[in-house]
Write a protein that holds these residues in place. Structure first.
Motif, mmCIF file in Angstrom:
data_model
loop_
_atom_site.group_PDB
_atom_site.id
_atom_site.type_symbol
_atom_site.label_atom_id
_atom_site.label_comp_id
_atom_site.label_asym_id
_atom_site.label_seq_id
_atom_site.Cartn_x
_atom_site.Cartn_y
_atom_site.Cartn_z
ATOM 1 N N UNK A 158 0.819 -1.217 0.000
ATOM 2 C CA UNK A 158 0.000 0.000 0.000
ATOM 3 C C UNK A 158 0.852 1.266 0.000
ATOM 4 N N UNK A 159 2.091 1.193 0.475
ATOM 5 C CA UNK A 159 2.981 2.338 0.317
ATOM 6 C C UNK A 159 3.261 2.570 -1.164
ATOM 7 N N UNK A 160 3.447 1.501 -1.908
ATOM 8 C CA UNK A 160 3.614 1.649 -3.361
ATOM 9 C C UNK A 160 2.358 2.238 -4.000
ATOM 10 N N UNK A 161 1.174 1.864 -3.494
ATOM 11 C CA UNK A 161 -0.069 2.463 -3.984
ATOM 12 C C UNK A 161 -0.093 3.966 -3.729
ATOM 13 N N UNK A 162 0.332 4.358 -2.530
ATOM 14 C CA UNK A 162 0.364 5.781 -2.181
ATOM 15 C C UNK A 162 1.337 6.529 -3.084
ATOM 16 N N UNK A 163 2.533 5.995 -3.236
ATOM 17 C CA UNK A 163 3.535 6.666 -4.059
ATOM 18 C C UNK A 163 3.074 6.789 -5.502
ATOM 19 N N UNK A 164 2.394 5.768 -6.015
ATOM 20 C CA UNK A 164 1.858 5.836 -7.372
ATOM 21 C C UNK A 164 0.789 6.927 -7.465
ATOM 22 N N UNK A 165 -0.092 6.986 -6.472
ATOM 23 C CA UNK A 165 -1.131 8.009 -6.483
ATOM 24 C C UNK A 165 -0.571 9.428 -6.419
ATOM 25 N N UNK A 166 0.567 9.565 -5.750
ATOM 26 C CA UNK A 166 1.207 10.874 -5.636
ATOM 27 C C UNK A 166 2.149 11.162 -6.803
ATOM 28 N N UNK A 167 2.255 10.204 -7.719
ATOM 29 C CA UNK A 167 3.141 10.309 -8.891
ATOM 30 C C UNK A 167 4.587 10.485 -8.453
ATOM 31 N N UNK A 168 4.986 9.681 -7.467
ATOM 32 C CA UNK A 168 6.356 9.701 -6.974
ATOM 33 C C UNK A 168 7.045 8.385 -7.316
ATOM 34 N N UNK A 169 8.354 8.409 -7.277
ATOM 35 C CA UNK A 169 9.128 7.200 -7.543
ATOM 36 C C UNK A 169 8.841 6.150 -6.475
ATOM 37 N N UNK A 170 8.844 4.875 -6.842
ATOM 38 C CA UNK A 170 8.560 3.802 -5.887
ATOM 39 C C UNK A 170 9.754 3.520 -4.978
ATOM 40 N N UNK A 171 10.092 4.508 -4.159
ATOM 41 C CA UNK A 171 11.254 4.391 -3.279
ATOM 42 C C UNK A 171 10.819 3.824 -1.926
ATOM 43 N N UNK A 172 11.139 2.562 -1.713
ATOM 44 C CA UNK A 172 10.785 1.827 -0.498
ATOM 45 C C UNK A 172 12.053 1.156 0.003
ATOM 46 N N UNK A 173 12.277 1.100 1.319
ATOM 47 C CA UNK A 173 13.492 0.460 1.835
ATOM 48 C C UNK A 173 13.726 -0.921 1.244
ATOM 49 N N UNK A 174 14.970 -1.176 0.838
ATOM 50 C CA UNK A 174 15.297 -2.397 0.107
ATOM 51 C C UNK A 174 14.975 -3.664 0.890
ATOM 52 N N UNK A 175 15.263 -3.677 2.180
ATOM 53 C CA UNK A 175 15.001 -4.873 2.973
ATOM 54 C C UNK A 175 13.515 -5.194 3.011
ATOM 55 N N UNK A 176 12.688 -4.165 3.062
ATOM 56 C CA UNK A 176 11.240 -4.371 3.084
ATOM 57 C C UNK A 176 10.749 -4.912 1.745
ATOM 58 N N UNK A 177 11.293 -4.402 0.658
ATOM 59 C CA UNK A 177 10.938 -4.922 -0.666
ATOM 60 C C UNK A 177 11.335 -6.385 -0.790
ATOM 61 N N UNK A 178 12.525 -6.708 -0.324
ATOM 62 C CA UNK A 178 13.013 -8.078 -0.429
ATOM 63 C C UNK A 178 12.122 -9.048 0.349
ATOM 64 N N UNK A 179 11.750 -8.680 1.564
ATOM 65 C CA UNK A 179 10.888 -9.537 2.373
ATOM 66 C C UNK A 179 9.521 -9.719 1.722
#
Length: 210
Positions: A158-179
């Motif tokens: 849902x953070x990726x959903x928020x960033x997409x809605x705000x038209x921002x880059x999908x910048x999420x901590x790498x460890x969280x993406x990996x998990x």
């Protein structure tokens, strides 16, 4: 793939992103539509915001069960099966998120992540990875380690959903993406996932979540 402590650290980092982003949003940005139909940014903040308080202050009372705890994969497969909770309760969940977002001011929405999240992370660090917790809607218990996997995945998706809605880059901590990637891959049927990922078959086993 990390262990319990690493997952808790990843969850802390993701919730910090929610708090930081929310603190800088304009009123127009809070009302931006997202790719989740009917959910604006505020509704997503309200939906994911239920997790920190629930983790910090889970239902009181001992967990009594003779059954083996279920895993995150088992819970999510059940929820997303045809007729599962993810389908049957989708409208109810969406209504609750929109209603909660309307009932709170913006500081209240941010407070889930700025105030409740640090308490939740501290509580998780005090708990054993294999201690038990009931999982709502599953009529079963799971371990805190497995519960954190689900909460982290929800927070990342849902953070990726928020960033997409705000038209921002999908910048999420790498460890969280990996998990999150590891959990989603585990939910998929293994053989078809491997065959599709390596180009052996044209049919994808995805999506695995509603």
């Amino acid at each position: 793939m990390g262990g319990y402590r690493e997952r808790v650290d990843a969850l802390e980092a993701v919730w910090a992103c929610w708090a930081e982003i929310g603190a800088g949003l304009s009123e127009q940005q809070w009302s931006r539509a997202t790719r989740c139909p009917g959910w604006d940014v505020a509704a997503l903040y309200a939906h994911v915001g239920m997790f920190p308080a629930a983790v910090a202050d889970p239902p009181a009372g001992a967990v009594k069960t003779t059954a083996a705890p279920v895993t995150a994969v088992e819970i999510l497969r059940g929820f997303n099966a045809p007729g599962g909770v993810a389908h049957e309760m989708a409208d109810q969940v969406a209504h609750a998120a929109v209603a909660t977002a309307s009932s709170l001011d913006r500081a209240g929405l941010i407070g889930h992540y700025a105030d409740d999240a640090p308490r939740a992370v501290a509580a998780l660090r005090d708990r054993g990875a294999t201690s038990l917790v009931p999982w709502p809607g599953a009529n079963a218990v799971t371990t805190w380690d497995e519960a954190v996997r689900i909460v982290l995945m929800e927070s990342v998706v849902h953070l990726l959903d928020v960033l997409d809605g705000l038209e921002r880059a999908p910048e999420v901590p790498a460890a969280a993406l990996r998990e999150t990637v590891h959990l989603l891959a585990e939910i998929a049927e293994p053989v078809s996932f491997i065959e599709a990922a390596t180009g052996r078959i044209p049919k994808s086993p995805l999506p695995v979540l509603r």
